[in-house]
Design a protein around this motif. Sequence first.
Motif, PDB file in Angstrom:
ATOM      1  N   SER A 135      46.222  21.187  36.192  1.00 22.85           N
ATOM      2  CA  SER A 135      46.957  19.595  36.545  1.00 22.85           C
ATOM      3  C   SER A 135      48.329  19.890  37.220  1.00 22.85           C
ATOM      4  CB  SER A 135      47.712  20.090  34.598  1.00 22.85           C
ATOM      5  OG  SER A 135      48.217  21.241  34.862  1.00 22.85           O
ATOM      6  N   TYR A 136      47.731  20.657  38.166  1.00 21.28           N
ATOM      7  CA  TYR A 136      48.675  20.839  39.598  1.00 21.28           C
ATOM      8  C   TYR A 136      48.893  19.525  40.768  1.00 21.28           C
ATOM      9  CZ  TYR A 136      51.175  22.774  43.873  1.00 21.28           C
ATOM     10  OH  TYR A 136      51.192  22.243  45.385  1.00 21.28           O
ATOM     11  N   SER A 137      50.048  19.233  40.989  1.00 22.68           N
ATOM     12  CA  SER A 137      50.075  17.727  42.124  1.00 22.68           C
ATOM     13  C   SER A 137      51.577  18.111  42.937  1.00 22.68           C
ATOM     14  CB  SER A 137      49.855  17.032  41.964  1.00 22.68           C
ATOM     15  OG  SER A 137      50.666  16.889  40.963  1.00 22.68           O
ATOM     16  N   PHE A 138      51.042  18.384  44.516  1.00 18.67           N
ATOM     17  CA  PHE A 138      52.582  18.106  45.003  1.00 18.67           C
ATOM     18  C   PHE A 138      52.963  16.995  44.847  1.00 18.67           C
ATOM     19  CE2 PHE A 138      54.606  18.815  48.759  1.00 18.67           C
ATOM     20  CZ  PHE A 138      55.103  20.374  48.874  1.00 18.67           C
ATOM     21  N   ASP A 139      54.477  16.554  44.341  1.00 17.67           N
ATOM     22  CA  ASP A 139      54.451  15.457  44.956  1.00 17.67           C
ATOM     23  C   ASP A 139      55.647  15.272  45.038  1.00 17.67           C
ATOM     24  OD1 ASP A 139      52.720  14.293  42.839  1.00 17.67           O
ATOM     25  OD2 ASP A 139      54.245  14.876  41.166  1.00 17.67           O
ATOM     26  N   HIS A 140      56.215  16.780  45.766  1.00 14.55           N
ATOM     27  CA  HIS A 140      57.862  16.632  46.554  1.00 14.55           C
ATOM     28  C   HIS A 140      58.040  16.118  47.339  1.00 14.55           C
ATOM     29  CE1 HIS A 140      60.235  19.620  46.549  1.00 14.55           C
ATOM     30  NE2 HIS A 140      60.513  19.416  48.118  1.00 14.55           N
ATOM     31  N   TYR A 141      57.601  14.922  48.313  1.00 18.37           N
ATOM     32  CA  TYR A 141      58.104  13.727  49.196  1.00 18.37           C
ATOM     33  C   TYR A 141      57.069  12.886  48.651  1.00 18.37           C
ATOM     34  CZ  TYR A 141      58.678  18.656  51.753  1.00 18.37           C
ATOM     35  OH  TYR A 141      59.422  19.976  52.312  1.00 18.37           O
ATOM     36  N   LYS A 142      57.273  12.324  47.431  1.00 20.32           N
ATOM     37  CA  LYS A 142      56.467  10.763  47.241  1.00 20.32           C
ATOM     38  C   LYS A 142      57.807  10.413  46.696  1.00 20.32           C
ATOM     39  CE  LYS A 142      52.218  11.046  46.949  1.00 20.32           C
ATOM     40  NZ  LYS A 142      50.909   9.690  47.970  1.00 20.32           N
ATOM     41  N   THR A 143      58.299   9.049  47.318  1.00 24.60           N
ATOM     42  CA  THR A 143      59.725   8.453  46.555  1.00 24.60           C
ATOM     43  C   THR A 143      59.077   7.502  45.451  1.00 24.60           C
ATOM     44  OG1 THR A 143      59.681   6.910  48.113  1.00 24.60           O
ATOM     45  CG2 THR A 143      60.534   9.056  48.571  1.00 24.60           C
ATOM     46  N   LYS A 144      58.129   7.572  45.393  1.00 21.13           N
ATOM     47  CA  LYS A 144      57.738   6.241  44.005  1.00 21.13           C
ATOM     48  C   LYS A 144      56.613   7.638  43.349  1.00 21.13           C
ATOM     49  CE  LYS A 144      57.341   2.497  46.762  1.00 21.13           C
ATOM     50  NZ  LYS A 144      57.173   3.298  48.351  1.00 21.13           N
ATOM     51  N   LYS A 145      57.402   7.456  41.924  1.00 22.15           N
ATOM     52  CA  LYS A 145      56.569   8.088  40.894  1.00 22.15           C
ATOM     53  C   LYS A 145      55.481   7.587  40.260  1.00 22.15           C
ATOM     54  CE  LYS A 145      57.737   9.194  37.202  1.00 22.15           C
ATOM     55  NZ  LYS A 145      57.926   9.189  35.794  1.00 22.15           N
ATOM     56  N   SER A 146      53.975   8.612  40.732  1.00 24.13           N
ATOM     57  CA  SER A 146      52.510   7.897  40.016  1.00 24.13           C
ATOM     58  C   SER A 146      52.418   7.159  38.748  1.00 24.13           C
ATOM     59  CB  SER A 146      51.707   9.264  40.296  1.00 24.13           C
ATOM     60  OG  SER A 146      51.184   9.858  39.171  1.00 24.13           O
ATOM     61  N   ASP A 147      51.049   7.245  38.594  1.00 26.13           N
ATOM     62  CA  ASP A 147      50.992   6.122  37.109  1.00 26.13           C
ATOM     63  C   ASP A 147      50.841   7.048  36.100  1.00 26.13           C
ATOM     64  OD1 ASP A 147      51.515   3.634  37.976  1.00 26.13           O
ATOM     65  OD2 ASP A 147      49.439   3.658  38.368  1.00 26.13           O
ATOM     66  N   GLU A 148      50.327   8.645  36.776  1.00 29.46           N
ATOM     67  CA  GLU A 148      49.628   9.135  36.077  1.00 29.46           C
ATOM     68  C   GLU A 148      51.150  10.964  35.625  1.00 29.46           C
ATOM     69  OE1 GLU A 148      47.231  12.309  38.092  1.00 29.46           O
ATOM     70  OE2 GLU A 148      45.073  10.232  37.439  1.00 29.46           O
ATOM     71  N   ALA A 149      50.245  10.639  34.153  1.00 24.28           N
ATOM     72  CA  ALA A 149      51.278  11.733  33.119  1.00 24.28           C
ATOM     73  C   ALA A 149      51.742  12.862  34.133  1.00 24.28           C
ATOM     74  CB  ALA A 149      51.549  11.983  32.057  1.00 24.28           C
ATOM     75  N   ALA A 150      53.537  13.288  33.860  1.00 25.37           N
ATOM     76  CA  ALA A 150      53.831  14.618  33.595  1.00 25.37           C
ATOM     77  C   ALA A 150      53.435  15.682  33.300  1.00 25.37           C
ATOM     78  CB  ALA A 150      55.119  14.428  34.888  1.00 25.37           C
ATOM     79  N   MET A 151      52.187  16.481  32.843  1.00 26.30           N
ATOM     80  CA  MET A 151      51.904  16.801  31.782  1.00 26.30           C
ATOM     81  C   MET A 151      53.130  18.126  31.064  1.00 26.30           C
ATOM     82  SD  MET A 151      49.292  15.464  30.988  1.00 26.30           S
ATOM     83  CE  MET A 151      48.129  16.496  29.192  1.00 26.30           C
ATOM     84  N   GLU A 152      53.674  17.727  29.778  1.00 26.89           N
ATOM     85  CA  GLU A 152      54.451  18.621  29.838  1.00 26.89           C
ATOM     86  C   GLU A 152      54.154  19.313  28.394  1.00 26.89           C
ATOM     87  OE1 GLU A 152      56.376  15.320  27.101  1.00 26.89           O
ATOM     88  OE2 GLU A 152      57.322  14.787  29.007  1.00 26.89           O
ATOM     89  N   GLU A 153      52.795  19.469  27.865  1.00 32.55           N
ATOM     90  CA  GLU A 153      52.473  20.307  26.736  1.00 32.55           C
ATOM     91  C   GLU A 153      50.726  20.504  26.326  1.00 32.55           C
ATOM     92  OE1 GLU A 153      53.836  19.982  22.728  1.00 32.55           O
ATOM     93  OE2 GLU A 153      53.955  21.918  22.316  1.00 32.55           O
ATOM     94  N   VAL A 154      50.587  21.504  26.012  1.00 33.56           N
ATOM     95  CA  VAL A 154      49.605  21.567  25.239  1.00 33.56           C
ATOM     96  C   VAL A 154      49.285  22.503  23.932  1.00 33.56           C
ATOM     97  CG1 VAL A 154      48.410  23.938  27.637  1.00 33.56           C
ATOM     98  CG2 VAL A 154      47.132  22.374  25.249  1.00 33.56           C
ATOM     99  N   VAL A 155      48.566  22.304  23.013  1.00 34.95           N
ATOM    100  CA  VAL A 155      49.274  22.909  22.233  1.00 34.95           C
ATOM    101  C   VAL A 155      47.098  23.519  21.990  1.00 34.95           C
ATOM    102  CG1 VAL A 155      49.500  22.445  19.792  1.00 34.95           C
ATOM    103  CG2 VAL A 155      50.687  21.639  21.255  1.00 34.95           C
ATOM    104  N   LEU A 156      47.430  24.924  21.445  1.00 38.90           N
ATOM    105  CA  LEU A 156      46.129  25.869  21.531  1.00 38.90           C
ATOM    106  C   LEU A 156      46.253  24.950  20.275  1.00 38.90           C
ATOM    107  CD1 LEU A 156      46.630  28.344  24.564  1.00 38.90           C
ATOM    108  CD2 LEU A 156      45.402  26.193  24.636  1.00 38.90           C
TER     109      LEU A 156
END
Length: 496
Positions: A135-156
């Motif tokens: 789920s890693y991505s490097f968005d540090h320099y993107k000034t526009k948000k991507s459509d993909e979700a920033a993953m918050e939680e996985v429940v095992l």
Amino acid sequence: MHVTTATGDALVHPSPVLVLGCFEERFADDPLMGAIDEKLQGGASSIWESNEFTGKLNKSKLIHTFGRLPAERILLVGLGKREELTAERVRQAAGTAVKAVRATGVPRFTSLLHRAAAGVERSLEATVDGYLLGSYSFDHYKTKKSDEAAMEEVVLLVADDTEREKAVRVAEERVTICEAVTFARDLVSQPGNVATPAYLADQAIALAGRLGIICRVLEREEMERLSMEGILSVAKGSHNPPRFIVFEYLAGDPKKRPVVLVGKGVTFDSGGISLKPREGMERMKDDMAGAAAVMGTLRAVAGLRLPVNLVGLIPVAENMPGGGAYKPGDVVRTMSGQTVEIVNTDAEGRMLLCDALHYAQRYRPAALIDLATLTGACLVALGTVATGVMGNDPALIRALTGAGEATGERLWELPVWEEFGEIMKSDIADMKNAGGAHAGTISAAWFLQRYVGKTKWAHLDIAGTAWEDKGKPYLPKGATGVGVRLLVEYLQRTFC
Ligand code: BES
Ligand code: MN
Ligand code: ZN
């Protein structure tokens, strides 16, 4: 992304997405899948029958449940043939799954994936690694948000309290390790105008402060006093002065000698006066991936409080063709006293490493391991599939190779026979810094071996594995953070 646990039955557990692993067999004989299919009134088996999804490794299929189950959606993810299942396949399936969930825009999901494999602990490790790394991505320099979700939680989702205890312990450990991998990836992803030698040194000091470990940074004057001419020569062509970073994490038996890690830290490799071709030169910001791996490993090891003595040495410089740059034909007296005729300023990594390997001798290391994006030839030989390993101690190489198999960060050994040194002979100095077109990965290792004396030493050429051009299931395009999981596994197996 947070990793949490819950006990319960998949048929009653509510969640936005439930991830289920499937083998390449009809799942009718799988009681859980049978029950789910029944609730969906054949919705799952019809997908199977139409060949929309057949359980092939790294294929996935999202099914909406329309209120027939407390899970709003089910994501089937393929694991391949049951008898071919490995931890690596589970890791890959988890990477595939998390990307599919992310694409739906839903930031949280529940996972049953680990249940597919025997050996709960190992399969939990693999799933957590796959989710976090995938789920890693490097968005540090993107000034526009991507459509993909920033993953918050996985429940095992686990079967019972005993399994839950295991899951909590595994999750905590793997989160620490994967955060260290992420840290390494971020450092490598940073562009060369930001990640200068001074920046890496600042990051090192900040990291050590957070971890409560020792870190010293040598600047040019001190490096001159120590005669680190290998590193200093490379730095001469750049306006950004070099650094030499020293980490000490001493949590093991004080009588035991430390393991010393050395990481190549070329923050940008233009080739210098032997300038590289323009195509793809931008990738050469990753030429400090060895340094990042060492920093990431220290972060993980200190975070896990492993009872080991570990030293990290990182020579850092930028290889540029400025007016003061070192030139082909120059002779450099390296810190060890050995002289090197420069025939190619693009073979700069070894000029950094040779001083660091020599410096390492003061620790009388139990093992000395260096990591470097050292040769394009390694990419030719092994592609992005395996790291090249070379060295002088079969037991050390075996231990590292074993850790590589377990983590999916595979190593393949190349021989460093004395004959390979022929091409490194110089008419004017003790040796040249580069041989010819043949056996480039080995001749680089042969060069490094002149600096390790009798110390047990292994050299990892990560030129092919540090960067992923296309993207793999749990290695998104770009920096891979290779080396961190490998070295942590090696240290845990050998010393804990
Ligand atoms: N950083 C490069 C190696 C590299 C090349 C890593 C491509 C990743 C992808 C290294 O400093 C280098 O330039 N090596 C030379 C050595 C040669 C001059 C003996 C090479 O591989 O061409
Ligand atoms: Mn180079
Ligand atoms: Zn380089």
